[in-house]
Write an enzyme that holds these catalytic residues in place. Structure first.
Site, mmCIF file in Angstrom:
data_model
loop_
_atom_site.group_PDB
_atom_site.id
_atom_site.type_symbol
_atom_site.label_atom_id
_atom_site.label_comp_id
_atom_site.label_asym_id
_atom_site.label_seq_id
_atom_site.Cartn_x
_atom_site.Cartn_y
_atom_site.Cartn_z
ATOM 1 N N ARG A 122 0.798 -1.125 0.050
ATOM 2 C CA ARG A 122 -0.120 -0.016 0.045
ATOM 3 C C ARG A 122 0.868 1.345 0.157
ATOM 4 N NH1 ARG A 122 -5.557 -1.019 0.867
ATOM 5 N NH2 ARG A 122 -5.765 -3.246 0.628
ATOM 6 N N GLN A 127 -1.286 2.909 -6.195
ATOM 7 C CA GLN A 127 -2.958 3.029 -6.328
ATOM 8 C C GLN A 127 -3.630 2.477 -7.610
ATOM 9 O OE1 GLN A 127 -3.397 7.243 -5.569
ATOM 10 N NE2 GLN A 127 -2.434 7.033 -3.128
ATOM 11 N N ASP A 130 -4.324 -1.333 -7.383
ATOM 12 C CA ASP A 130 -4.777 -1.822 -6.203
ATOM 13 C C ASP A 130 -6.267 -2.430 -6.382
ATOM 14 O OD1 ASP A 130 -5.814 -2.557 -3.714
ATOM 15 O OD2 ASP A 130 -5.236 -0.486 -2.970
ATOM 16 N N SER A 133 -8.896 -2.795 -3.714
ATOM 17 C CA SER A 133 -9.745 -1.514 -3.445
ATOM 18 C C SER A 133 -10.437 -1.285 -4.610
ATOM 19 C CB SER A 133 -8.731 -0.254 -3.275
ATOM 20 O OG SER A 133 -7.976 -0.166 -2.181
ATOM 21 N N TYR A 227 -4.268 2.636 7.424
ATOM 22 C CA TYR A 227 -5.057 1.513 7.509
ATOM 23 C C TYR A 227 -5.213 1.336 9.052
ATOM 24 C CZ TYR A 227 -4.633 1.539 2.490
ATOM 25 O OH TYR A 227 -4.852 1.553 1.179
#
Length: 370
Positions: A122, A127, A130, A133, A227
């Site tokens: 992460r 991003q 991911d 997600s 997180y």
């Protein structure tokens, strides 16, 4: 270089690892894309759509895997498929290593290099890669749609000649990607929404979506990268005690504390569910990793004292078109790390590839955390 896109073998899997748009992008990198016939059927993508995008469509797995350099899929392969994969080929997917040790060992034994997207670090660089997600956002949306369809009341306030109908109350446990997706959807449907997260930093995001953030007199549990960190049983017990009133007042409860590589924490005990009204609904997004309630059964609906606990293991598969679209983009961005000019290069000095790698050159590299 040949990229193979197989037909997923899980009976409940509707997603596919490549859509026509990603085929075009791969063709732009001089990759030959081969699709197994009907691979996109669950996502309503025809073989003709793949052909129009420049892919080749084959009718058998044997033909698909022959001479393949890269294999892109959603879930883990069957052992019979692994036997057809060429030595030195590279497999990318959501391979669920914590539950598929035998499959990972088999991949290593035949010389396949395997990379699991659940292990993606992460960091800011990842991003766009991911997949957890992207799929969680869709699962959060679908959790509200699924829960609303099972409620004996409507979600929004409605003023009628017979009087005013009050809006449903929704309580979301966890304000990560899935939780925020659920909050936003429930608010759009007109519900009164409250949410709780162990990270106090989540308050701003929850309130920006028009929901009320429930703050408990507990020490914040912020983990690495923003997180939530794992909680002690003492912390969870106190949390459950303080949340019981909120649970009892909710019509729809959505729990989102899923652990991809471990057992999900119990957020709702049987005694807490006893306080809920008949007709209430719980949607447990952590069913696949054990469930956030004591009554959850993966893949099943449980009815207890008139309360429905929905244990759908992968709600993103209920919206396969968008789930496949986003997942294929994640895969393509990971794939870009492996392509160097006109060849494939596995650079385990790269922190992303190193973290994701399960096996390479016949060696098992991933070990479950104790």
């Amino acid at each position: 270089m040949k990229v193979a896109i197989p037909n997923e073998q899980s009976p409940n899997e509707t997603r596919v690892a490549a859509v026509p748009d990603s085929v075009v992008k791969m063709k732009g990198k001089q990759l030959d894309v081969v699709i197994e016939s009907n691979a996109g059927q669950g996502a309503f993508i025809s073989d003709i759509a793949y052909l129009d995008a420049g892919a080749k469509v084959v009718s058998t797995s044997q033909e698909l895997y022959e001479d393949s350099d890269l294999i892109l899929r959603v879930g883990p392969p069957q052992e019979s498929e692994i036997e057809m994969m060429p030595k030195g080929s590279i497999l990318l997917g959501l391979l669920q290593p914590a539950h598929n040790g035998q499959i990972i060992a088999k991949l290593a034994s035949v010389g396949v290099s395997a990379f699991s997207l659940e292990l993606l670090p992460r960091i800011s660089r990842t991003q766009s890669m991911d997949a957890l997600s992207s799929q969680a956002a869709l699962a959060g949306y679908q959790s509200v749609i699924t829960g609303a369809s099972r409620l004996p009341k409507i979600m929004p306030m409605l003023m009628t000649a017979a009087g005013t109908l009050v809006p449903a109350r929704v309580f979301v446990l966890g304000a990560g990607v899935a939780g925020l997706g659920a909050i936003a959807t429930a608010r759009r449907l007109g519900a009164i929404v409250e949410a709780f997260d162990v990270r106090r930093a989540a308050r701003e995001e929850v309130e920006s979506l028009g929901a009320k953030f429930v703050e408990l007199p507990l020490e914040a549990a912020e983990g690495a990268g923003g997180y939530a960190s794992a909680q002690s049983e003492e912390y969870l017990a106190k949390q459950r005690e303080l949340l019981t009133t909120k649970i009892a007042n909710a019509d729809l409860v959505i729990t989102t504390a899923a652990i991809p590589l471990g057992r999900a924490p119990i957020l709702l005990t049987k005694s807490m569910i006893d306080e809920m009204r008949a007709g209430s609904v719980i949607v447990d997004l952590a069913a696949q990793s054990g469930g956030n309630t004591e009554l959850t059964k993966e893949g099943e609906d449980v009815t207890y004292r008139g309360i429905t606990i929905i244990g759908e293991s992968n709600l993103a598969t209920k919206v396969p078109s968008h789930a496949s679209q986003t997942y294929s983009r994640n895969l393509f961005n990971v794939l870009s790390l492996l392509i160097s000019g006109d060849s494939v290069s596995v650079n385990l000095e790269d922190e992303i590839l190193s973290a994701m790698c399960l096996c390479h050159d016949g060696q098992l590299l991933w070990k479950p955390k104790a």
